[in-house]
Write a protein that holds these residues in place. Sequence first.
Motif, mmCIF file in Angstrom:
data_model
loop_
_atom_site.group_PDB
_atom_site.id
_atom_site.type_symbol
_atom_site.label_atom_id
_atom_site.label_comp_id
_atom_site.label_asym_id
_atom_site.label_seq_id
_atom_site.Cartn_x
_atom_site.Cartn_y
_atom_site.Cartn_z
ATOM 1 N N THR A 279 0.823 -1.217 0.000
ATOM 2 C CA THR A 279 0.000 0.000 0.000
ATOM 3 C C THR A 279 0.855 1.264 0.000
ATOM 4 O OG1 THR A 279 -0.153 0.097 2.434
ATOM 5 C CG2 THR A 279 -1.834 -1.193 1.264
ATOM 6 N N ALA A 280 2.174 1.138 -0.103
ATOM 7 C CA ALA A 280 3.060 2.295 0.068
ATOM 8 C C ALA A 280 2.801 3.390 -0.964
ATOM 9 C CB ALA A 280 4.515 1.853 0.015
ATOM 10 N N PHE A 281 2.717 3.032 -2.237
ATOM 11 C CA PHE A 281 2.558 4.077 -3.254
ATOM 12 C C PHE A 281 1.238 4.813 -3.079
ATOM 13 C CE2 PHE A 281 1.730 5.946 -7.407
ATOM 14 C CZ PHE A 281 2.943 6.575 -7.646
ATOM 15 N N HIS B 17 6.184 -0.765 6.530
ATOM 16 C CA HIS B 17 7.008 -0.213 5.459
ATOM 17 C C HIS B 17 7.894 0.940 5.927
ATOM 18 C CE1 HIS B 17 8.110 0.048 1.239
ATOM 19 N NE2 HIS B 17 7.968 1.367 1.318
ATOM 20 N N PRO B 18 7.379 1.923 6.650
ATOM 21 C CA PRO B 18 8.265 2.981 7.140
ATOM 22 C C PRO B 18 9.363 2.475 8.067
ATOM 23 C CG PRO B 18 5.995 3.720 7.219
ATOM 24 C CD PRO B 18 5.962 2.248 6.909
ATOM 25 N N THR B 19 9.097 1.389 8.765
ATOM 26 C CA THR B 19 10.136 0.808 9.622
ATOM 27 C C THR B 19 11.224 0.142 8.792
ATOM 28 O OG1 THR B 19 8.565 0.472 11.438
ATOM 29 C CG2 THR B 19 10.570 -0.869 11.467
ATOM 30 N N LEU B 20 10.830 -0.500 7.697
ATOM 31 C CA LEU B 20 11.799 -1.208 6.856
ATOM 32 C C LEU B 20 12.585 -0.253 5.955
ATOM 33 C CD1 LEU B 20 9.580 -4.262 5.808
ATOM 34 C CD2 LEU B 20 11.372 -4.221 7.536
ATOM 35 N N VAL B 21 11.949 0.840 5.508
ATOM 36 C CA VAL B 21 12.635 1.822 4.643
ATOM 37 C C VAL B 21 12.334 3.241 5.146
ATOM 38 C CG1 VAL B 21 12.896 0.471 2.521
ATOM 39 C CG2 VAL B 21 10.699 1.548 3.013
ATOM 40 N N PRO B 22 12.858 3.594 6.314
ATOM 41 C CA PRO B 22 12.526 4.898 6.915
ATOM 42 C C PRO B 22 12.961 6.094 6.080
ATOM 43 C CG PRO B 22 14.325 3.822 8.100
ATOM 44 C CD PRO B 22 13.761 2.803 7.171
ATOM 45 N N SER C 238 10.169 8.878 4.989
ATOM 46 C CA SER C 238 10.282 10.232 5.536
ATOM 47 C C SER C 238 10.200 11.307 4.456
ATOM 48 C CB SER C 238 11.593 10.370 6.318
ATOM 49 O OG SER C 238 12.713 10.255 5.453
ATOM 50 N N LEU C 239 10.384 10.910 3.183
ATOM 51 C CA LEU C 239 10.249 11.864 2.089
ATOM 52 C C LEU C 239 8.806 12.308 1.893
ATOM 53 C CD1 LEU C 239 12.530 10.182 -0.607
ATOM 54 C CD2 LEU C 239 13.088 12.203 0.766
ATOM 55 N N PHE C 240 7.857 11.500 2.363
ATOM 56 C CA PHE C 240 6.456 11.736 2.050
ATOM 57 C C PHE C 240 5.617 12.066 3.284
ATOM 58 C CE2 PHE C 240 8.295 8.729 -1.000
ATOM 59 C CZ PHE C 240 8.153 9.464 -2.167
ATOM 60 N N ALA C 241 6.269 12.479 4.363
ATOM 61 C CA ALA C 241 5.535 12.786 5.588
ATOM 62 C C ALA C 241 6.295 13.789 6.435
ATOM 63 C CB ALA C 241 5.301 11.499 6.385
ATOM 64 N N GLU C 242 5.571 14.437 7.324
ATOM 65 C CA GLU C 242 6.219 15.309 8.301
ATOM 66 C C GLU C 242 6.865 14.472 9.397
ATOM 67 O OE1 GLU C 242 4.915 17.689 5.697
ATOM 68 O OE2 GLU C 242 3.411 16.347 6.590
ATOM 69 N N HIS D 258 0.237 20.579 20.088
ATOM 70 C CA HIS D 258 1.111 21.726 20.319
ATOM 71 C C HIS D 258 1.920 22.118 19.085
ATOM 72 C CE1 HIS D 258 0.346 20.159 24.422
ATOM 73 N NE2 HIS D 258 0.336 21.447 24.751
ATOM 74 N N SER D 259 1.602 21.511 17.934
ATOM 75 C CA SER D 259 2.310 21.810 16.672
ATOM 76 C C SER D 259 3.818 21.630 16.804
ATOM 77 C CB SER D 259 1.988 23.252 16.221
ATOM 78 O OG SER D 259 0.610 23.411 15.999
ATOM 79 N N THR D 260 4.217 20.546 17.482
ATOM 80 C CA THR D 260 5.647 20.276 17.697
ATOM 81 C C THR D 260 6.022 18.875 17.225
ATOM 82 O OG1 THR D 260 5.165 19.568 19.974
ATOM 83 C CG2 THR D 260 5.835 21.880 19.642
ATOM 84 N N LEU D 261 5.431 18.435 16.118
ATOM 85 C CA LEU D 261 5.724 17.090 15.621
ATOM 86 C C LEU D 261 7.216 16.914 15.341
ATOM 87 C CD1 LEU D 261 2.830 16.283 13.106
ATOM 88 C CD2 LEU D 261 3.447 14.943 15.133
ATOM 89 N N LYS D 262 7.746 15.780 15.740
ATOM 90 C CA LYS D 262 9.146 15.437 15.464
ATOM 91 C C LYS D 262 9.218 14.697 14.125
ATOM 92 C CE LYS D 262 9.927 14.855 20.427
ATOM 93 N NZ LYS D 262 8.516 15.177 20.787
ATOM 94 N N ARG D 263 10.372 14.683 13.529
ATOM 95 C CA ARG D 263 10.542 13.995 12.250
ATOM 96 C C ARG D 263 10.430 12.482 12.416
ATOM 97 N NH1 ARG D 263 9.591 14.701 7.824
ATOM 98 N NH2 ARG D 263 11.450 13.976 6.746
ATOM 99 N N VAL D 264 10.967 11.957 13.525
ATOM 100 C CA VAL D 264 10.997 10.507 13.722
ATOM 101 C C VAL D 264 10.589 10.168 15.152
ATOM 102 C CG1 VAL D 264 12.428 8.433 13.712
ATOM 103 C CG2 VAL D 264 12.843 10.232 12.007
ATOM 104 N N TYR D 265 9.729 9.168 15.276
ATOM 105 C CA TYR D 265 9.375 8.592 16.580
ATOM 106 C C TYR D 265 9.784 7.123 16.548
ATOM 107 C CZ TYR D 265 6.465 12.754 17.218
ATOM 108 O OH TYR D 265 6.025 14.054 17.348
#
Length: 448
Positions: A69-71, A93-98, A102-106, A126-133
């Motif tokens: 479902t990635a695309f 999928h994001p875990t296997l190819v982070p 990360s190119l397609f999400a905040e 709080h509008s403080t989303l991190k790039r990676v969790y």
Amino acid sequence: MRLTLIQPAIGHRIGEPYIRSWQMEPLPIATLAGLTPAKVELQFYDDRMERIPFDEPTDAVAIPVETYTAFRAYQIASEYRRRGVPVILGGFHPTLVPDEASLFAESIVIGEAESVWPEIVDDICHSTLKRVYRGIRTDLSCISVDRKLFRGKRYLPIGLIETSRGCQFPCEFCSIQTFFDRSYRSRPTSAVVKELEDLKGQKKLFFFVDDNFAGDMGASKFLLHEIGGLKLRWITQLSINAAHDEEYVSMLALSGCRGVLIGFESLNEANLRLMNKQFNTMNNGYVGALANLRKHGIAVYGTFVFGYDHDNSGSFEEALNFAIEQDMYLAAFNHMTPFPGTPLYKRLEAEGRLRFQTWWLDRQYRYNDLPFIPQHLSPEDVTQGCINARSSFYAWPSILKRSIRNRSDFFMFRNFFPINAMHRREISMRNGYPMGDETVSAELIETT
């Protein structure tokens, strides 16, 4: 705060409905909903059965992503990002190819989301989303499932339940062992029993979606004992070694198990050794295990894969004949798929045998295409061999023949013909299915 959850489809083909057998309740969505504070206004859309209202106001969007479902997930994410809405991607999928995800999400979630979801929700507020969790493994006692978001949607009438996670077997092709590092954990039995009791009046059949229900046979025996009095009817997936334990199979049947999905993969022992799945040949092999399950009235959904190094033109018919002779309730005949991050993908990449470096993003790739070059067959031979095997297995003479030994449970027998007919109809529908929505021409939005 408004938060939108999206279940992406594999894709959409112009003028055709989505594949019906792929329309089960998305359990990860219900798990996220159960962890979300009541003060958050949740919205949920299932791309497999409804249009997504991209212009509807929302503060953030979260999407669980699998490789198939990635695309489509990236297409959906891009639509929201064009509107200035932040997107969080998580799942296998994001875990296997982070780096790709990360190119397609905040933000992306690496690993299991339960341990970081409250933090993500707070950061959205709080509008403080991190790039990676980075999620850590929990003992699964934190799971709280909320299915209210599913009301009014036309899912298959099956209740999905998770009793454990992971698998300890080192199968070369499997993304489960990569994601969970060959770990295995069981949910608290009391939590599983309560969830089943709450749903019992709503569902006629349950599917325990564990990667391997028999991953810890001691723990699952205790669960089987506890649910025996609930008078449930359920199915699951498990490794074939469990089917050689007659006491265990008897407990499965007595607790209400009516069917199991088993990955036979191949009838060729050299293939099984290459897969690191030689445990499939233990004791009396497949025939002994199937006889044991049949003795206790448990139907079998057998899965076979093709394109491995020792397959040849006769492999398809051999597997097909075996599945029919053994009167399997259902069977899948699929090509081997190299998922990113797995030992299989890395081996094929090192050997220069990948036809598509990232097949899940290639606009030329379609469902049933072989993403790699096999040793003794052409990619087209493997694709056509799978289609031919499905067509023969789901032909009416085969369905009628197999029905005779699938009559031990009235409910399963009553549904045998409709389910087999559905799979028969979907053979041509699945073939050539696009990755992503082929009606969408807009480019994906990438983070720079």
